[in-house]
Design a protein around this motif. Structure first.
Motif, PDB file in Angstrom:
ATOM      1  N   GLY A   1     -22.872  -5.166  57.510  1.00 35.47           N
ATOM      2  CA  GLY A   1     -21.963  -5.957  58.319  1.00 35.47           C
ATOM      3  C   GLY A   1     -21.510  -7.220  57.632  1.00 35.47           C
ATOM      4  N   LYS A   2     -21.519  -7.211  56.318  1.00 35.72           N
ATOM      5  CA  LYS A   2     -21.090  -8.378  55.536  1.00 35.72           C
ATOM      6  C   LYS A   2     -20.568  -7.898  54.185  1.00 35.72           C
ATOM      7  CE  LYS A   2     -25.758  -9.067  53.662  1.00 35.72           C
ATOM      8  NZ  LYS A   2     -26.898  -9.996  53.489  1.00 35.72           N
ATOM      9  N   ALA A   3     -19.750  -8.706  53.563  1.00 38.93           N
ATOM     10  CA  ALA A   3     -19.156  -8.323  52.280  1.00 38.93           C
ATOM     11  C   ALA A   3     -20.006  -8.753  51.092  1.00 38.93           C
ATOM     12  CB  ALA A   3     -17.752  -8.924  52.159  1.00 38.93           C
ATOM     13  N   ASP A   4     -20.733  -9.865  51.259  1.00 42.92           N
ATOM     14  CA  ASP A   4     -21.534 -10.387  50.138  1.00 42.92           C
ATOM     15  C   ASP A   4     -22.914  -9.743  50.139  1.00 42.92           C
ATOM     16  OD1 ASP A   4     -22.028 -11.690  52.541  1.00 42.92           O
ATOM     17  OD2 ASP A   4     -22.780 -13.498  51.570  1.00 42.92           O
TER      18      ASP A   4
ATOM     19  N   ALA B   1     -19.960 -14.935  46.108  1.00 38.27           N
ATOM     20  CA  ALA B   1     -20.119 -14.611  44.689  1.00 38.27           C
ATOM     21  C   ALA B   1     -19.592 -13.212  44.420  1.00 38.27           C
ATOM     22  CB  ALA B   1     -21.594 -14.701  44.313  1.00 38.27           C
ATOM     23  N   ASP B   2     -19.183 -12.989  43.190  1.00 39.04           N
ATOM     24  CA  ASP B   2     -18.729 -11.657  42.801  1.00 39.04           C
ATOM     25  C   ASP B   2     -19.864 -10.646  42.947  1.00 39.04           C
ATOM     26  OD1 ASP B   2     -16.309 -12.764  42.142  1.00 39.04           O
ATOM     27  OD2 ASP B   2     -16.657 -12.753  39.978  1.00 39.04           O
ATOM     28  N   LEU B   3     -19.492  -9.388  43.183  1.00 38.90           N
ATOM     29  CA  LEU B   3     -20.470  -8.306  43.183  1.00 38.90           C
ATOM     30  C   LEU B   3     -20.750  -7.935  41.748  1.00 38.90           C
ATOM     31  CD1 LEU B   3     -18.969  -6.121  46.069  1.00 38.90           C
ATOM     32  CD2 LEU B   3     -20.762  -7.865  46.222  1.00 38.90           C
ATOM     33  N   MET B   4     -21.999  -8.061  41.319  1.00 38.56           N
ATOM     34  CA  MET B   4     -22.337  -7.953  39.903  1.00 38.56           C
ATOM     35  C   MET B   4     -22.811  -6.552  39.536  1.00 38.56           C
ATOM     36  SD  MET B   4     -24.404  -8.228  37.112  1.00 38.56           S
ATOM     37  CE  MET B   4     -25.352  -9.356  36.139  1.00 38.56           C
TER      38      MET B   4
ATOM     39  N   LYS C   1     -14.554  -9.581  44.693  1.00 40.93           N
ATOM     40  CA  LYS C   1     -14.299  -9.110  43.335  1.00 40.93           C
ATOM     41  C   LYS C   1     -15.574  -8.531  42.706  1.00 40.93           C
ATOM     42  CE  LYS C   1      -9.934 -10.177  42.727  1.00 40.93           C
ATOM     43  NZ  LYS C   1      -9.449 -11.101  41.704  1.00 40.93           N
ATOM     44  N   ALA C   2     -15.366  -7.524  41.887  1.00 38.17           N
ATOM     45  CA  ALA C   2     -16.468  -6.932  41.125  1.00 38.17           C
ATOM     46  C   ALA C   2     -16.509  -7.580  39.746  1.00 38.17           C
ATOM     47  CB  ALA C   2     -16.261  -5.428  40.989  1.00 38.17           C
ATOM     48  N   ASN C   3     -17.704  -7.852  39.276  1.00 38.66           N
ATOM     49  CA  ASN C   3     -17.892  -8.473  37.968  1.00 38.66           C
ATOM     50  C   ASN C   3     -18.747  -7.551  37.107  1.00 38.66           C
ATOM     51  OD1 ASN C   3     -18.107 -10.227  35.803  1.00 38.66           O
ATOM     52  ND2 ASN C   3     -19.679 -11.494  36.757  1.00 38.66           N
ATOM     53  N   VAL C   4     -18.138  -6.946  36.086  1.00 37.46           N
ATOM     54  CA  VAL C   4     -18.866  -6.064  35.183  1.00 37.46           C
ATOM     55  C   VAL C   4     -19.338  -6.879  33.986  1.00 37.46           C
ATOM     56  CG1 VAL C   4     -18.727  -4.023  33.707  1.00 37.46           C
ATOM     57  CG2 VAL C   4     -17.534  -4.049  35.903  1.00 37.46           C
TER      58      VAL C   4
END
Length: 428
Positions: free
Chosen positions: A332-335, A22-25, A65-68
């Protein structure tokens, strides 16, 4: 051919089995409407444009992806809380409400919900004490730092002595505007100047009586804690009574182009405290033009790049993105989730080398965040307005506030908050 087809099927099956991250919110509690929109719009644009830049140029943060998600508050506390409640369940990593009133209401909420709150240069100043405020951060500087840095500048103008000088504070009659009063009272005792307090009621269009008093009492210096139309009116009134602009110093929320331009040449020489640099002479803005503005993805029309409050929103987003990147490394993870983000913020370190890598050399001070210190070193500089070129420029280096005064006040206020809310110290 059969082998190739089998490989394709296996790859497809694997991709179906592993859900996409999921996108980073990053919620944006913005205010593009209301009496403070002149400052709210460029901040929201800068905040959004930085994340758009990361998405378009870098593929996001750590490959995600970043979600603004913007939610309009109109600078209204009740609406701000509603925005928080309506977005927190969507994976929000951090809130930056751009309002002291909203901040005060959100502090217990984010603490209970385990979400980070970053109130950069506003909010509850004593949240600098991470031992008490586990989820709130206000690096790299706070209001009390701003008051002290302004007084330090006056000291520099007077060979280190303000004994017998008169200083007036023109302030927004709200929790925000009242924040520096206690600090200035302590600094007045320490340095021997006389402090006069002049409140201005919301939204700040009526200031005749305050400036008549200033003309009558002739203070040596005027400090201002304003926002929105209040700043424009104050600067024009100061020009009308021919108050020397080089002796008029605002906090960072009183230091935007929209504050000084209406007064024309009358605003020349006006000053403001800042905790970040000004102007558009930074390599990163070439990338913003290429990847964001020229592609039609800018939050605004692209004409605010380099203005004081746009830069502040841009800077706020950069700090949030760097904290998220730090959180990814730690986890140690992106999400990452909100708990990871808190760890990333509490160990964030911003160096000049990293700022240069980001195309933002000397854009802001170097600092490190710790469990105990959520506010950084309290560094700030002074910017001054040149009406002929319509530009701000820094006239000082980033320098510290009076730690002896500020740290004592932070400890006193934070411990009182802890006692009222039955909070035990952490970081021990």
């Amino acid at each position: 051919m059969k082998m190739k087809l089998a490989t394709m099927v296996t790859a497809a099956a694997l991709s179906a089995a592993v859900p996409a991250m999921a996108d980073l919110m990053f919620p944006s509690l913005s205010y593009r409407t209301g009496p403070y929109a002149a400052g709210g719009i460029p901040f929201a644009d800068g905040y959004a444009d930085y994340f758009t830049l990361l998405n378009e140029r870098d593929g996001g943060i750590g490959g995600v992806k970043a979600n603004v998600v913007e939610c309009e508050t109109g600078y209204n506390t009740e609406k701000g809380v509603e925005c928080y409640e309506s977005t927190k369940g969507e994976g929000a990593l951090i809130y930056q409400p751009l309002s002291t009133g909203i901040t005060y209401q959100l502090i217990p909420k984010v603490t209970a919900d385990g979400i980070a709150l970053h109130t950069m240069g506003y909010g509850r100043t004593s949240a600098k004490n991470g031992k008490i405020f586990s989820n709130v951060f206000n690096y790299p500087a706070n209001y009390w730092d701003g008051a002290s840095i302004a007084v330090n500048h006056l000291l520099d103008m007077n060979d280190g002595s303000l004994e017998g000088k008169k200083v007036a504070l023109v302030y927004h009659n709200s929790a925000y505007g009242k924040e520096p009063i206690r600090t200035l009272e302590e600094l007045a005792k320490k340095y021997g100047f006389e402090l006069t307090l002049l409140a201005v009621d919301h939204p700040g269009q009526e200031q005749k009586s305050q400036w008549l008093q200033i003309r009558r009492e002739k203070p040596d210096y005027v400090l201002m804690w304003g926002w929105g139309v209040m700043n424009q009116v104050a600067i024009q009134e100061a020009a009308n009574i021919r108050f020397p602009m080089e002796n008029f110093v605002g906090v960072w929320w009183s230091g935007g182009e929209h504050d000084v331009l209406p007064a024309g040449d009358g605003a020349n020489g006006y000053k403001a405290v800042t905790f970040h640099n000004v102007g558009n002479d930074f390599p990163v803005f070439d990338d913003v033009q290429k990847y964001v503005v020229d592609t039609g993805k800018a939050a605004g029309n692209g004409d605010q790049i380099g203005t004081a409050v746009y830069n502040r929103g841009f800077y706020a987003a950069m700090l949030a993105a760097e904290a998220a990147l730090n959180a990814q490394k730690i986890a140690g993870k992106a999400d990452i989730n909100a708990a990871d983000m808190l760890k990333g913020m509490e160990s964030l370190e911003i160096t000049e080398a990293r700022m240069a890598e980001l195309g933002m050399p000397n854009f802001g001070p170097s600092f490190a965040v710790t469990c105990e210190n959520h506010g950084g070193p309290g560094l700030g500089a002074i910017q001054q307005w040149d009406a002929s070129t319509k530009t701000w420029s820094l006239i000082s280096e980033f320098a510290p506030s009076d730690g002896q005064i500020i740290d004592a006040l932070v400890l006193e206020d934070s411990m009182a908050y802890a006692a009222e809310n039955n909070i035990e110290e952490r970081c021990n």
